[in-house]
Motif scaffolding. Structure first.
Motif, PDB file in Angstrom:
ATOM      1  N   LEU A  32      27.500  44.242  44.128  1.00  9.79           N
ATOM      2  CA  LEU A  32      28.792  44.888  44.398  1.00  9.79           C
ATOM      3  C   LEU A  32      29.552  45.116  43.099  1.00  9.79           C
ATOM      4  CD1 LEU A  32      29.875  42.751  47.497  1.00  9.79           C
ATOM      5  CD2 LEU A  32      29.250  45.191  47.531  1.00  9.79           C
ATOM      6  N   ARG A  33      29.544  44.107  42.249  1.00 12.40           N
ATOM      7  CA  ARG A  33      30.358  44.161  41.034  1.00 12.40           C
ATOM      8  C   ARG A  33      29.732  45.056  39.968  1.00 12.40           C
ATOM      9  NH1 ARG A  33      34.254  40.539  40.029  1.00 12.40           N
ATOM     10  NH2 ARG A  33      33.685  40.582  37.816  1.00 12.40           N
ATOM     11  N   GLN A  34      28.407  44.889  39.754  1.00 12.37           N
ATOM     12  CA  GLN A  34      27.791  45.565  38.606  1.00 12.37           C
ATOM     13  C   GLN A  34      27.224  46.937  38.966  1.00 12.37           C
ATOM     14  OE1 GLN A  34      25.040  42.583  37.255  1.00 12.37           O
ATOM     15  NE2 GLN A  34      26.685  41.127  36.872  1.00 12.37           N
ATOM     16  N   GLU A  35      26.584  47.042  40.125  1.00  6.59           N
ATOM     17  CA  GLU A  35      25.981  48.328  40.492  1.00  6.59           C
ATOM     18  C   GLU A  35      27.028  49.268  41.074  1.00  6.59           C
ATOM     19  OE1 GLU A  35      22.795  49.269  39.997  1.00  6.59           O
ATOM     20  OE2 GLU A  35      22.345  47.339  39.048  1.00  6.59           O
ATOM     21  N   PHE A  36      27.883  48.723  41.960  1.00  8.42           N
ATOM     22  CA  PHE A  36      28.825  49.584  42.658  1.00  8.42           C
ATOM     23  C   PHE A  36      30.215  49.549  42.033  1.00  8.42           C
ATOM     24  CE2 PHE A  36      26.078  48.414  46.570  1.00  8.42           C
ATOM     25  CZ  PHE A  36      25.083  49.302  46.169  1.00  8.42           C
ATOM     26  N   LYS A  37      30.385  48.731  41.005  1.00  8.25           N
ATOM     27  CA  LYS A  37      31.665  48.621  40.278  1.00  8.25           C
ATOM     28  C   LYS A  37      32.817  48.240  41.194  1.00  8.25           C
ATOM     29  CE  LYS A  37      29.425  50.034  36.637  1.00  8.25           C
ATOM     30  NZ  LYS A  37      28.590  48.965  36.078  1.00  8.25           N
ATOM     31  N   LEU A  38      32.505  47.492  42.238  1.00 11.34           N
ATOM     32  CA  LEU A  38      33.552  46.994  43.128  1.00 11.34           C
ATOM     33  C   LEU A  38      33.847  45.557  42.692  1.00 11.34           C
ATOM     34  CD1 LEU A  38      32.165  48.434  46.479  1.00 11.34           C
ATOM     35  CD2 LEU A  38      34.230  49.185  45.262  1.00 11.34           C
ATOM     36  N   THR A  39      34.755  45.415  41.746  1.00  9.20           N
ATOM     37  CA  THR A  39      34.973  44.113  41.125  1.00  9.20           C
ATOM     38  C   THR A  39      36.038  43.292  41.860  1.00  9.20           C
ATOM     39  OG1 THR A  39      36.436  45.202  39.576  1.00  9.20           O
ATOM     40  CG2 THR A  39      34.180  44.804  38.838  1.00  9.20           C
ATOM     41  N   GLY A  40      36.451  43.751  43.033  1.00  7.91           N
ATOM     42  CA  GLY A  40      37.399  42.963  43.828  1.00  7.91           C
ATOM     43  C   GLY A  40      36.767  41.677  44.337  1.00  7.91           C
ATOM     44  N   THR A  41      35.487  41.676  44.586  1.00 12.44           N
ATOM     45  CA  THR A  41      34.786  40.469  45.010  1.00 12.44           C
ATOM     46  C   THR A  41      34.591  39.584  43.788  1.00 12.44           C
ATOM     47  OG1 THR A  41      33.674  41.666  46.783  1.00 12.44           O
ATOM     48  CG2 THR A  41      32.666  39.592  46.082  1.00 12.44           C
ATOM     49  N   HIS A  42      35.199  38.414  43.821  1.00 12.42           N
ATOM     50  CA  HIS A  42      35.183  37.537  42.637  1.00 12.42           C
ATOM     51  C   HIS A  42      34.079  36.490  42.727  1.00 12.42           C
ATOM     52  CE1 HIS A  42      39.711  38.463  41.818  1.00 12.42           C
ATOM     53  NE2 HIS A  42      38.910  39.476  41.541  1.00 12.42           N
ATOM     54  N   LEU A  43      33.676  36.014  41.578  1.00  8.50           N
ATOM     55  CA  LEU A  43      32.688  34.934  41.509  1.00  8.50           C
ATOM     56  C   LEU A  43      33.315  33.744  40.806  1.00  8.50           C
ATOM     57  CD1 LEU A  43      29.583  37.087  40.703  1.00  8.50           C
ATOM     58  CD2 LEU A  43      29.733  35.451  42.567  1.00  8.50           C
ATOM     59  N   GLY A  44      33.466  32.641  41.547  1.00  9.37           N
ATOM     60  CA  GLY A  44      34.037  31.442  40.948  1.00  9.37           C
ATOM     61  C   GLY A  44      32.959  30.459  40.538  1.00  9.37           C
ATOM     62  N   CYS A  45      32.098  30.121  41.483  1.00 12.72           N
ATOM     63  CA  CYS A  45      31.159  29.021  41.236  1.00 12.72           C
ATOM     64  C   CYS A  45      29.707  29.476  41.226  1.00 12.72           C
ATOM     65  CB  CYS A  45      31.341  27.960  42.319  1.00 12.72           C
ATOM     66  SG  CYS A  45      30.836  28.539  43.958  1.00 12.72           S
ATOM     67  N   GLU A  46      29.419  30.565  41.912  1.00 14.32           N
ATOM     68  CA  GLU A  46      28.051  31.090  42.045  1.00 14.32           C
ATOM     69  C   GLU A  46      27.082  30.097  42.669  1.00 14.32           C
ATOM     70  OE1 GLU A  46      26.921  34.263  38.939  1.00 14.32           O
ATOM     71  OE2 GLU A  46      28.060  32.770  37.816  1.00 14.32           O
ATOM     72  N   HIS A  47      27.594  29.098  43.384  1.00 15.23           N
ATOM     73  CA  HIS A  47      26.661  28.303  44.182  1.00 15.23           C
ATOM     74  C   HIS A  47      27.227  27.896  45.538  1.00 15.23           C
ATOM     75  CE1 HIS A  47      28.634  25.142  41.761  1.00 15.23           C
ATOM     76  NE2 HIS A  47      28.335  24.304  42.720  1.00 15.23           N
TER      77      HIS A  47
END
Ligand code: FES
Ligand code: FES
Lengths: 163, 295
Positions: A32-47
Motif C-alpha cells: 500500500l505504502r510503496q507500490e500504491f503510494k498510500l502512506t496513510g497506513t502506518h507501520l509501528g512495529c511490523e510484527h
C-alpha cells in the motif's frame, strides 16, 4: 505446482482498482505504502503488536503488516485514505477525533479509525466497554485513550441520530 | 523488518499441499499468519518455500456431529469460533478461550489449526483443546490419521505432524449439555499471551457431586498440562470453593517454565489460583449458565 518469487496482483483499494507486480514477500502494508503510494497506513512495529497498520480486508480489520500483498489479490482493501469525502471533508468519525482530541501525533490514528470503522459497521449499539475492548488491539503513545473513547462515543451518537 | 526471500505457492486442493510437503525441503505452511508473519518479519524463520493454505478448499467449517460433538476445519478463523452458534452451544469453553486470544484484528485472520500447529504453550486455544480432549486429524500421503492432543504435543512448540503432513481438522468430543466451563488467565494486558491460564469443564449431579471434570493449565509447562490425579481426586466429592482450593494446591508443584520476564516459581504460585478460579467458573455455570458475550 511451481513457486513464484514475483506475482502480478490486482485488488480494489478504497473502491478503485489497483494492480502491481510485487515480490511475494512484500507485506500488504508495504505494498500500500510503496507500490500504491498510500502512506496513510502506518507501520509501528511490523510484527502485529501496535495496530497502526490496521486496514479492512473485505470489510474485516486486519493487520496489514501480517499479510502478504499476494494474499490480497482479488480482494477489497479499505484504508484511511478512503474515509474522507472526495472533497476532503472529514467523515463523522474523523471529525469527532478532531473535536475530542482523539489524536496528538496521529501515528496510531489510521489504524484506530479503521478498527472503529469495522466495529461501527458490525454492531451499531456498541457500549463504551465494547469500544475499549476493540481498541485493545491498537496502541497509542500520546492521548491516554480517553480522547479516543470520547471521540468514538460521540461519533456513534451522531451516526445513530442520522439513522 | 521485511520477510526474507522465499518461493510462494497458493494451492487450492489438500492433495496439492501434501504433494508440496512431500517434495520440497524447508517449507512453511501459512495459515492465518498471525505468528508466522511476525517470525518472518523478524527473520526467526527462513523458509525456502511458503505454502499458503488460505485458498485451499475444505478447511474452513464448523460441523456439529450427530453425537453432540464438533468437528472444526483447521483454517476456521478465530473470529468464526467467537460467533459460531454451534461452538457456543456445544463447546462454550472454546469461545470463552477465544475471547482472550489477541485482538479482533488478529482473530479475523488467526485460525484454529494455525494456533494448534504453532503449539505455543501459552496459547489459549491449545489449552482449551487439551481440556476438551480434542483429537486432531492429519493428512499425509497415506491418507488421514487421528491423534489425541496428548499424542500430538511432543514437546515445547513441537507438534507430532510429520514433515509431509498437514493438520486438516480438530474434533471436540461431546460433553453433556449441562456441563460448566471456565477459562481464566493472568496476563499483563488484555490480549497478551497468558503468563498462566487454566481451562476447566465440570459436570455435577443433582446433589452437587462431581461426576466429570477436566482441568488444563496453560502457559506454565512446556505444553499445556492436564492434571489427571487432581481430576480423579475430585470425582464424587461435592463441589465447593473450599474443595477446589484444597485440591488445586497440587498445581503449585507442576514443572514450570522460566522465561525472561517470569520465573518458574511465580508461575507455580499462579497455577493453583488459576485452577481454582477456572473450576469455580465452571461450577457456577454447570447446569446451564450465561456465556460471556462476544465482542
Ligand atoms: S505495524 Fe502492524 S501491528 Fe504494528
Ligand atoms: S496520537 Fe500519537 S500515538 Fe496515538
Amino acid at each position: 505446482m511451481t513457486g513464484a518469487s514475483r506475482r502480478a496482483i490486482k485488488l480494489q483499494v478504497n473502491g478503485k482498482p489497483h494492480a502491481a507486480e510485487v515480490d511475494v514477500r512484500l507485506t500488504l502494508a508495504d505494498c500500500l505504502r510503496q507500490e500504491f503510494k498510500l502512506t496513510g497506513t502506518h507501520l509501528g512495529c511490523e510484527h502485529g503488536v501496535c495496530g497502526a497498520c490496521t486496514v479492512l480486508l473485505d470489510g474485516q480489520s486486519v493487520r496489514a503488516c501480517l499479510m502478504l500483498a499476494v494474499q490480497a489479490d482479488g480482494r477489497a482493501v479499505a484504508t484511511v485514505e478512503g474515509l474522507a469525502g472526495a472533497d476532503g471533508k472529514l467523515n463523522i468519525l474523523q471529525q469527532a477525533f478532531k473535536d475530542h482530541h482523539g489524536l496528538q501525533c496521529g501515528f496510531c490514528t489510521p489504524g484506530i479509525l479503521m478498527t472503529l470503522t469495522e466495529c461501527f459497521a458490525d454492531k451499531p449499539d456498541l457500549t463504551e466497554q465494547d469500544i475499549r475492548v476493540a481498541l485493545s488491539g491498537n496502541i497509542c503513545r500520546c492521548t491516554g485513550y480517553q480522547g479516543i473513547v470520547d471521540a468514538a462515543m460521540d461519533a456513534l451518537r451522531k451516526m445513530r441520530s442520522l439513522l | 523488518m521485511k520477510p526474507p526471500p522465499f518461493k510462494y505457492y497458493d494451492p487450492t486442493a489438500q492433495n496439492e499441499v501434501v504433494g508440496l510437503l512431500s517434495s520440497l525441503e524447508n517449507l512453511k505452511l501459512l495459515a492465518g499468519g498471525q505468528s508466522l508473519l511476525p517470525m518472518l518479519n523478524m527473520r526467526f524463520v527462513l523458509p525456502d518455500h511458503v505454502v499458503d493454505l488460505n485458498r485451499v478448499a475444505g478447511l474452513d467449517f464448523v460441523e456439529a456431529d450427530a453425537g453432540g460433538g464438533l468437528r472444526i476445519g483447521a483454517m476456521t478463523r478465530q473470529r468464526t469460533l467467537e460467533f459460531s452458534a454451534d461452538v457456543a452451544a456445544r463447546a462454550p469453553l472454546i469461545r470463552e478461550a477465544v475471547l482472550h486470544v489477541g485482538h479482533r484484528q488478529t482473530r479475523n485472520r488467526g485460525t484454529l489449526g494455525g494456533s494448534l500447529s504453532h503449539l505455543d504453550p501459552a496459547a489459549e486455544l491449545v489449552t482449551a483443546a487439551v481440556a476438551l480432549d480434542a483429537v486432531v486429524a492429519l493428512r499425509g500421503p497415506a491418507g488421514l490419521r487421528q491423534l489425541a492432543m496428548s499424542e500430538f504435543m511432543l514437546g515445547y512448540m513441537t507438534p507430532a505432524t510429520n514433515p509431509d503432513e498437514m493438520l486438516v481438522s480438530v474434533t471436540f468430543p461431546a460433553l453433556p449439555a449441562a456441563h460448566g466451563w471456565g477459562f481464566v488467565e493472568f496476563a499483563r494486558r488484555h490480549g497478551d499471551f497468558a503468563i498462566a491460564s487454566a481451562a476447566a469443564t465440570l459436570v455435577t449431579d443433582a446433589q452437587g457431586r462431581i461426576s466429570k471434570v477436566a482441568l488444563a493449565l496453560g502457559g506454565i509447562g512446556v505444553v499445556p498440562l492436564r492434571m489427571p490425579e487432581l481430576e480423579t481426586g475430585l470425582l464424587g466429592a461435592v463441589a465447593s470453593e473450599a474443595l477446589f482450593a484444597d485440591h488445586c494446591r497440587a498445581c503449585a508443584t507442576v514443572e514450570a517454565m522460566d522465561d525472561a520476564l517470569v520465573t518458574a516459581g511465580y508461575r507455580q504460585q499462579l497455577a493453583p489460583v488459576m485452577a481454582r478460579r477456572a473450576l469455580m467458573a465452571a461450577l457456577q455455570r454447570s447446569g446451564g449458565g450465561a456465556a460471556t458475550q462476544p465482542h
